[in-house]
Design an enzyme around this catalytic site. Sequence first.
Site, short mmCIF file in Angstrom:
data_model
loop_
_atom_site.label_atom_id
_atom_site.label_comp_id
_atom_site.label_asym_id
_atom_site.label_seq_id
_atom_site.Cartn_x
_atom_site.Cartn_y
_atom_site.Cartn_z
N LYS A 13 0.87 -1.28 0.13
CA LYS A 13 -0.12 0.00 0.07
C LYS A 13 0.96 1.34 0.09
O LYS A 13 0.51 2.29 -0.71
CB LYS A 13 -1.14 -0.06 1.03
CG LYS A 13 -0.48 -0.13 2.41
CD LYS A 13 -1.64 -0.25 3.42
CE LYS A 13 -1.39 -0.25 5.02
NZ LYS A 13 -0.25 -1.06 5.27
N ARG A 88 -5.87 2.90 11.61
CA ARG A 88 -5.40 1.40 11.95
C ARG A 88 -6.25 0.76 12.77
O ARG A 88 -6.16 -0.30 13.20
CB ARG A 88 -3.90 1.29 12.35
CG ARG A 88 -2.98 0.96 11.28
CD ARG A 88 -1.67 0.70 11.86
NE ARG A 88 -0.65 0.05 11.14
CZ ARG A 88 0.22 0.47 10.14
NH1 ARG A 88 0.23 1.77 10.02
NH2 ARG A 88 1.14 -0.23 9.81
N ARG A 127 11.91 -6.69 2.13
CA ARG A 127 11.60 -5.14 1.91
C ARG A 127 13.01 -4.43 2.60
O ARG A 127 13.66 -5.09 3.35
CB ARG A 127 10.61 -4.45 2.83
CG ARG A 127 9.07 -4.77 2.15
CD ARG A 127 8.22 -3.91 2.58
NE ARG A 127 7.94 -3.51 4.01
CZ ARG A 127 6.96 -2.88 4.47
NH1 ARG A 127 5.87 -2.99 3.54
NH2 ARG A 127 6.79 -2.66 5.64
N ARG A 160 14.35 -2.54 7.78
CA ARG A 160 13.68 -1.80 9.06
C ARG A 160 13.57 -2.81 10.08
O ARG A 160 13.32 -4.03 9.81
CB ARG A 160 12.22 -1.30 8.87
CG ARG A 160 12.15 0.05 7.92
CD ARG A 160 10.76 0.47 7.21
NE ARG A 160 9.83 -0.25 8.11
CZ ARG A 160 8.27 0.06 7.86
NH1 ARG A 160 8.06 0.62 6.55
NH2 ARG A 160 7.51 -0.37 8.34
N ARG A 171 3.01 -8.10 13.68
CA ARG A 171 2.31 -7.04 13.05
C ARG A 171 1.21 -7.56 12.40
O ARG A 171 0.14 -7.06 12.11
CB ARG A 171 3.04 -6.33 12.04
CG ARG A 171 4.41 -5.61 12.66
CD ARG A 171 5.39 -5.08 11.70
NE ARG A 171 4.77 -3.92 11.23
CZ ARG A 171 5.18 -3.29 9.94
NH1 ARG A 171 6.20 -3.87 9.42
NH2 ARG A 171 4.66 -2.37 9.29
#
Length: 213
Positions: A13, A88, A127, A160, A171
């Site tokens: 996203k 969220r 990522r 990260r 998460r």
Amino acid sequence: MKIVMLGAPGAGKGTQAAMICEKYDIPHISTGDIFRSNIKNGTELGKKAKEYMDQGKLVPDELTIQLLLDRVAKDDCKNGYVLDGFPRTIPQAQVLTEALAKTGEKVDFAINVDVPDENIVHRMSGRRSCPKCGASYHTTYIPPKREGICDVCGAELIQRDDDKPETVKNRLSVYHEQTQPLIDYYEKAGVLKTVDGTKDKDEVFGDIVAILG
Ligand code: AMP
């Protein structure tokens, strides 16, 4: 045009939000980026947020909601914006709805980038991001031209802390418990649009542009 991006962490996203913002020339507002920049600058907010982020938990609403409301009140948001990572939780969504209603506005589109859980872990472990300019990459899907180096500014890319496997698991469960209910929330509001996030990023973007017009 006020757009909310929905989807699991790692669904792409953020990438889509950046592409929408470039095409429609509206600001990309990522609460995650705002927290990361506070962490980098060593602010009080950054210190508090980091404790939660490193565990894959959500930063409490008290620290998040006002921050977002202040950001969308800025001048550059007059023609709309894309919210990436906010809301969220249902209380966050309700506050946003109420704040917009005061000026007769609403969220125009909630774009749900749909990706099954089994794809997410692979996506997130690949990522990489640039600690200097914030550009994001993926070792498989969006590789930089030179391995490990940012195309934009030449800095060395990092993974990260919250994209590490143990945090990713947390998460995802936080997403299912607290964020997935927003899909119903925006469906009831009549603004939900779901796109297949397993497609190539340009195809996903084409589907989104077809929705936004
Ligand atoms: P993101 O970059 O959107 O994946 O966000 C990274 C982390 O920042 C999340 O895992 C949360 O810990 C925190 N965060 C970002 N946005 C929010 C939000 N709207 N509410 C609570 N925590 C958030």
